[in-house]
Structures are given as structure tokens and as C-alpha cells.
Design a protein around this motif. Structure first.
Motif, PDB file in Angstrom:
ATOM      1  N   UNK A 184       0.814  -1.217   0.000  1.00 51.74           N
ATOM      2  CA  UNK A 184       0.000   0.000   0.000  1.00 51.74           C
ATOM      3  C   UNK A 184       0.847   1.267   0.000  1.00 51.74           C
ATOM      4  N   UNK A 185       2.129   1.147   0.373  1.00 51.77           N
ATOM      5  CA  UNK A 185       3.007   2.323   0.422  1.00 51.77           C
ATOM      6  C   UNK A 185       3.603   2.673  -0.939  1.00 51.77           C
ATOM      7  N   UNK A 186       3.436   1.780  -1.940  1.00 50.86           N
ATOM      8  CA  UNK A 186       4.010   2.037  -3.272  1.00 50.86           C
ATOM      9  C   UNK A 186       3.176   3.125  -3.958  1.00 50.86           C
ATOM     10  N   UNK A 187       3.813   4.230  -4.400  1.00 44.53           N
ATOM     11  CA  UNK A 187       3.041   5.379  -4.904  1.00 44.53           C
ATOM     12  C   UNK A 187       2.692   5.307  -6.385  1.00 44.53           C
ATOM     13  N   UNK A 188       3.048   4.246  -7.086  1.00 48.52           N
ATOM     14  CA  UNK A 188       2.777   4.173  -8.526  1.00 48.52           C
ATOM     15  C   UNK A 188       2.197   2.793  -8.857  1.00 48.52           C
ATOM     16  N   UNK A 189       1.624   2.642 -10.077  1.00 51.23           N
ATOM     17  CA  UNK A 189       0.960   1.376 -10.423  1.00 51.23           C
ATOM     18  C   UNK A 189       1.947   0.201 -10.458  1.00 51.23           C
ATOM     19  N   UNK A 190       1.437  -0.959 -10.075  1.00 49.71           N
ATOM     20  CA  UNK A 190       2.199  -2.215 -10.079  1.00 49.71           C
ATOM     21  C   UNK A 190       1.434  -3.235 -10.926  1.00 49.71           C
ATOM     22  N   UNK A 191       2.161  -3.895 -11.825  1.00 48.65           N
ATOM     23  CA  UNK A 191       1.509  -4.896 -12.686  1.00 48.65           C
ATOM     24  C   UNK A 191       1.375  -6.251 -11.991  1.00 48.65           C
ATOM     25  N   UNK A 192       2.425  -6.671 -11.312  1.00 46.40           N
ATOM     26  CA  UNK A 192       2.431  -8.009 -10.707  1.00 46.40           C
ATOM     27  C   UNK A 192       3.009  -7.942  -9.306  1.00 46.40           C
ATOM     28  N   UNK A 193       2.549  -8.849  -8.458  1.00 50.23           N
ATOM     29  CA  UNK A 193       3.081  -8.987  -7.102  1.00 50.23           C
ATOM     30  C   UNK A 193       3.693 -10.378  -6.982  1.00 50.23           C
ATOM     31  N   UNK A 194       4.991 -10.413  -6.744  1.00 46.94           N
ATOM     32  CA  UNK A 194       5.691 -11.685  -6.545  1.00 46.94           C
ATOM     33  C   UNK A 194       5.880 -11.898  -5.040  1.00 46.94           C
ATOM     34  N   UNK A 195       5.516 -13.085  -4.544  1.00 49.56           N
ATOM     35  CA  UNK A 195       5.479 -13.316  -3.096  1.00 49.56           C
ATOM     36  C   UNK A 195       6.538 -14.325  -2.681  1.00 49.56           C
ATOM     37  N   UNK A 196       7.377 -13.903  -1.734  1.00 50.62           N
ATOM     38  CA  UNK A 196       8.372 -14.773  -1.113  1.00 50.62           C
ATOM     39  C   UNK A 196       8.114 -14.865   0.393  1.00 50.62           C
ATOM     40  N   UNK A 197       6.876 -14.989   0.805  1.00 45.45           N
ATOM     41  CA  UNK A 197       6.537 -15.061   2.212  1.00 45.45           C
ATOM     42  C   UNK A 197       5.770 -16.354   2.491  1.00 45.45           C
TER      43      UNK A 197
END
Length: 614
Positions: A544-557
Motif C-alpha cells: 500500500x506504500x508504493x506510490x505508482x501502479x504495479x503490474x504483478x506482485x511476486x510473493x516470497x513469504x
């Protein structure tokens, strides 16, 4: 020593005066190769920093040592026992000549109380070592279970295989006799009428071969004596050998009298011996067929148990899986344990990971057999019940063993917790079963136990297609991986990738995979509250802190953190969720799909890119 400790993250932020004072009170010790620093189960009062050399971290697994890790220069070891105030969980042995710095428990605890960096370092160490240890122990558990199953299957195959070999050896000798008696029979020049009678009685031997006559011991003995006496009176050679065979043919003295009407006394002796040898031949052939059929049945059950050559997610017959598991474990259930099946006759199939459900049945049924082993109860029993309703299929596995004490009942699904003697169990069987049922199938598993009764209750959602249109909520889609064409479309459509859990350690996949993608033209946005900058990019504490559009979210959790990340990804209007290899959460993935996101689970993004994008 001061400059050496200052470079270690554990001590890096300590005030100079405190570190200098610590250097004055610690001691150095040396170990020779093979020398033990401490043993598994021993009390812990020291932590150690490796100054030179390498140490092996070992745990006992059955009758063998399991190598968990090798630690080298700069590593801190032995701290877990001090943090948890718990006995050592592993044995440590010098692999090479080693120099160690020792830190007493009191000084170690003072360090944690007054150094935030030390607390962060110990937390990271605990998490990384727990994950590494769990991975090794899980692999060991799988291999141990594979060994148990292999031994059981080998035992089951040995009996019919030995029977086939024994019957084949006997058949070889009987065929020699058959050739000899056939020559004598030909020399008798039997008439057409006699040959017809011979064929009729010979056909009887084929029908009864392999199907013993139902006579009690006394009746059988009396008939054998009568026939043997009759054969002696009619000068038939070796009557004691032929009498039992004629009884197996369900013949009596009256039938033999009828048979003598067709043949002369000289012919009759040869005919009776031919009947006996013909019966032996067909009996041995029947035994070979039964043994080979049993082998085929076991192989078929094993193939069905493992769902070999079948899709991972499919309609699964629960009863068939339970029966195949019992067949695989039959060697453990031979010692007087009765199995009672109370199956719902109309239980429909469910859509699930068949081989992994069989792993659950194996773990629970194997534990039940262990609990009943050596029990004084005259009637050890396992009861398996199934039932179903509109939403759930329920499986109950109950044994009348000693029960699980209430004090530990809440711990049995915890990783590494076991009530078995040291070396007999890793404490992962039920933890694996829990994860398969809860996380992989969105089901439920509970245990109810009192002395003399322990019951595991497993509930699985009914996901078969014929129930998906019943008006209830849509079924959860299990992890069906996208096709290569779909993956290619994803790689072409995305440009900015937010990487949650990007690591600062270059030797970890959570660093090397995003670094690879960055070198191939993708913009990487690191998300990690513990970092400030990496890969030349500013690091954000959450999506939510990213101020610009994101196409994909890669998860390492870890999988349990995925649902919250999915909600954030939906809020920032990402197009794709990509869970790196080893990360699966079907329920969260379904939420993402319903929100219009594409989902990839349990796939390495770097490997897929290398394979598909030229």
C-alpha cells in the motif's frame, strides 16, 4: 577479537564499551576434528561464536545421524537453548580444527536485553534455522515413511512371489510324472467309451483344483482311511499318496466303485494315478494364478495409492484410498488388530489431491497401529467411518488404544512434537497431515481422545462438479497451474513487479530471482520493512506504500501471510499474483481470481522465464 565480533551482525550495533567489556569476559576453546561440543538433549548454558573452522549440526533419526547443517566462521550457535531455556535440540561435532568464543548464558541474556540489533539478529537466525531444519526433517520424514511403505510392500509381495516360485518348482516335477503316466495311459489302448469316462472325471479335477473340499478334520481323516483301504484291496500302488488327493477331488468309495465298472483292474491303477497327477497339475496352476493375481493386485493398489500417471487434482474415491492404504500397511495390521469399516455406501467422490490424502491416511493409520502395538487389550481394533452431507465429507479413524494425554493433546499437530521414543519419530507426520487437510484442501482435522478411545475426525469440502451448481458458494479451485501460453501472456503483459519478501542475502532465491528479472527488463519494486534500499531501488514497507501502479506482485513469504498480501494487491489494482515455488494458498488465490487477478502458485518465476521467453 573485538574487530572480529564487530563484523558479526549479532554484535554489530553494540556500544563499543559494552563490546570491549564482553571481549574481556568471554573465553576461547578449541576442538579437534570429531570432538563433540555438546549432545542433543543436554542442558544449555553457553552460546558460541565460531572464530575458525567448521562444525556439523546433527540430530538422531532412528538408528542414523541426520546432518542438518554445517556452520562456519562468524556463525553463532547454541543460542536456541538459551533463548528457549530448553535442552539442546541437536548434537554439535567439530568437522575441522575449530576455535570457538564462548558466551555464558547470563552475558548472552544481558546482550539480548540491551541490544536491539542482537534481538533482530537472533530472530532472523531462529527463523532461518527453523525453516532449514524443518525442510531437512520433512525430507527425512518422507524418506522414513517411504522406507516403511517399501518394507511393507516388499513383505506383501514376498509371500505371493514365494508361493509362485514354490508352485512352479513343484509343477516342474509333477510335469515329469505327468509325462510318464501319460505314456502308460496311452499304452492301455483305451476304448472310445473308456476315453469318454476318463475325460468326464478328468474335467472334474480341473473344476475342483484350488477349491478345497469343505470337510472337518475328523471327516476328512475317516474318508482318507476308507479310500486308502479300498485302494489297497484293489492293489493300487502307493494308496497312502493317492487317498488325500482323491478326497480333495470329493470322491468316495462309492464313486470309485462306479469308476471300476469302466476299467479293468490293470487299467484302473493307472487311471487313478493319472487322476491324482492331473489334479496336482491343475492345483499348482491355480496356486500360480492366485499368487500372480495377488502380486498384480498389490501393484495395482500401490499405483492407485500413489496416483501414478494421474493428474494431481482429480475426483478422488475416499474409500478406495483408505482401502489401498490399509493394503499397503497390512503388514503392521497382521498382529491381531481388527479393522472395521463403517463406510457410507453412497459417499460421492471429492475433488482433491489424491496422493496427498493417502499420505494423511497413512500417517494416522500408522500411528494407530503403533498405539495398539503391544497393548494388553485382548481385542485391539481400528474403526474407519465415513459420512457426508451437502457441504462436507467426513472421515473418522478411531482406535481403542491408550489414548492421548490431555496435557499434550493440543501439541500433536505441532512440527517436531512426538510422543514416540527418541529416534522413532520426527514429529512431522501429523503436522504434514494437518497442513494437507487445512491449507491444501481447506478442510478440518480434529482429535478426540480418552483412555481406550482416540478418534481423528477429518472433514473435507465436497468439490466434485456435480455439486458445484447447488446454489452455495463457488468451490475453491485447487492449484491447477497455468499453461505455457498463459505464462507467456503474463510475462508479456507485465513490466513492474513488486517483490514482497525480497532478501538482502544474495545467496537466497528471494534475492537472485528478482535480480535475474531486473536484468531482463522488468522493474523490481522491493517490499520489505527491514530494508531501506536494494537492487538500486527504494524499499517499501508494504504494497500500500508504493506510490505508482504495479503490474504483478511476486510473493516470497510463508503461505499463511498470503491472504493479507492478496487484499493489498487487490487494493493497488495489480494484475497478477505470483507465489514463488513452494508457496501455495488456494483459498487466498480464489479470492484473487474472483477479483479479476491472474494467479500463479508454486512456480519459480525465473525458471519459467528462462524456459518460455526467448
Amino acid at each position: 577479537m573485538y574487530s572480529f565480533l564487530k563484523k558479526i551482525p549479532f554484535f554489530a550495533d553494540m556500544p563499543d564499551a559494552d563490546l570491549a567489556r564482553l571481549c574481556e569476559i568471554v573465553e576461547e576453546i578449541t576442538l579437534t576434528p570429531g570432538e563433540i561440543l555438546f549432545y542433543e538433549g543436554s542442558p544449555g548454558d553457553m552460546a558460541y561464536v565460531i572464530e575458525e573452522g567448521h562444525l556439523e549440526i546433527l540430530q538422531q533419526s532412528g538408528e542414523r545421524e541426520l546432518l542438518l547443517a554445517v556452520r562456519g566462521k562468524g556463525d553463532v550457535i547454541g543460542e536456541m537453548a538459551l533463548v528457549e531455556d530448553f535442552p539442546r535440540t541437536a548434537t554439535v561435532r567439530a568437522k575441522t580444527p575449530t576455535v570457538l568464543i564462548t558466551i555464558h548464558k547470563d552475558h548472552f541474556n544481558h546482550l539480548l536485553d540491551h541490544s536491539p540489533s542482537a534481538s533482530r539478529a537472533i530472530l532472523n537466525t531462529v527463523l532461518s534455522r527453523w525453516r532449514a531444519t524443518e525442510a531437512v526433517r520433512r525430507q527425512s520424514e518422507k524418506m522414513a515413511q517411504l522406507g516403511t511403505l517399501t518394507a511393507g510392500v516388499a513383505h506383501e509381495l514376498n509371500n505371493p512371489a514365494a508361493a509362485v516360485k514354490r508352485s512352479a518348482d513343484q509343477l516342474r516335477m509333477v510335469l515329469v510324472k505327468s509325462g510318464e503316466i501319460q505314456t502308460k495311459l496311452t499304452a492301455l489302448n483305451l476304448t472310445a467309451h473308456q476315453l469318454t469316462a476318463l475325460q468326464e472325471v478328468g474335467g472334474t479335477t480341473q473344476l475342483v483344483a484350488g477349491r478345497p473340499v469343505m470337510l472337518d478334520a475328523i471327516s476328512r481323516s475317516d474318508r482318507e482311511f476308507e479310500i486308502e483301504t479300498w485302494l489297497e484291496d484293489h492293489a493300487v500302488p502307493e494308496p497312502w499318496e493317492l487317498a488325500p488327493i482323491l478326497v480333495e477331488l470329493d470322491m468316495d468309495v462309492e464313486q470309485l466303485e462306479i469308476l471300476t465298472a469302466h476299467f479293468s483292474p490293470e487299467q484302473f491303477s493307472t487311471v487313478v494315478r493319472w487322476l491324482g497327477i492331473n489334479y496336482e497339475t491343475h492345483t499348482l496352476l491355480a496356486e500360480i494364478g492366485q499368487g500372480a493375481g495377488r502380486i498384480s493386485e498389490i501393484v495395482k493398489a500401490l499405483k492407485s495409492y500413489s496416483y501414478l500417471d494421474q493428474a494431481p487434482v482429480q475426483d478422488v474415491n475416499i474409500h478406495e484410498g483408505l482401502d489401498n492404504t490399509l493394503l499397503i500397511l497390512r503388514n503392521k495390521y497382521k498382529n491381531g488388530i481388527r479393522v472395521t469399516r463403517q463406510y457410507a455406501p453412497d459417499l460421492p467422490p471429492i475433488q482433491a489431491y489424491g496422493s496427498e490424502l493417502n499420505q494423511v491416511w497413512t500417517n494416522i493409520l500408522d500411528n494407530a497401529a503403533d498405539a495398539l502395538e503391544g497393548q494388553k487389550s485382548p481385542s485391539p481394533e481400528v474403526v474407519i467411518r465415513t459420512s457426508w452431507d451437502a457441504d462436507w465429507a467426513t472421515i473418522e479413524i478411531e482406535d481403542n488404544g491408550p489414548g492421548i494425554p490431555e496435557a499434550i493433546r493440543n501439541k500433536i499437530f505441532d512440527p517436531f512434537f512426538t510422543t514416540k521414543p527418541p529416534g522413532k519419530g520426527t514429529g512431522l507426520g501429523l503436522n504434514i497431515s494437518y497442513n494437507i487437510i487445512i491449507h491444501k484442501h481447506q478442510g478440518d482435522i480434529k482429535v478426540f481422545s480418552t483412555p481406550g478411545k482416540t478418534c481423528f475426525e477429518i472433514k473435507l469440502p465436497r468439490l466434485s462438479e456435480k455439486n458445484s451448481g447447488s446454489g452455495g458458494p463457488p468451490p475453491v479451485k485447487l492449484n491447477v497451474k497455468p499453461s505455457d501460453d498463459e505464462l507467456c501472456d503474463i510475462f508479456e503483459s507485465i513490466h513492474t513487479i513488486a517483490v514482497v519478501g525480497l532478501s538482502g542475502h544474495e545467496n537466497r532465491s528471494s534475492y537472485s530471482v528478482p535480480a535475474y528479472l531486473q536484468t531482463h527488463g522488468y522493474r523490481i519494486i522491493p517490499v520489505n520493512p527491514n530494508l531501506s534500499e536494494i537492487l538500486g531501488e527504494v524499499v517499501y514497507p508494504d504494497l500500500l506504500a508504493i506510490p505508482f501502479p504495479v503490474d504483478a506482485v511476486q510473493i516470497f513469504r510463508p503461505s499463511q501471510e498470503v491472504p493479507a498480501l492478496i487484499q493489498q494487491a487487490i487494493q493497488i489494482k495489480a494484475q497478477v499474483i505470483w507465489m514463488q515455488e513452494g508457496i501455495v494458498n488456494e483459498q487466498a488465490a480464489e479470492i484473487a481470481r474472483r477479483a479479476g487477478l491472474k494467479v500463479v502458485m508454486d512456480v519459480c518465476m525465473r525458471s519459467a522465464h528462462r524456459r518460455l521467453v526467448k
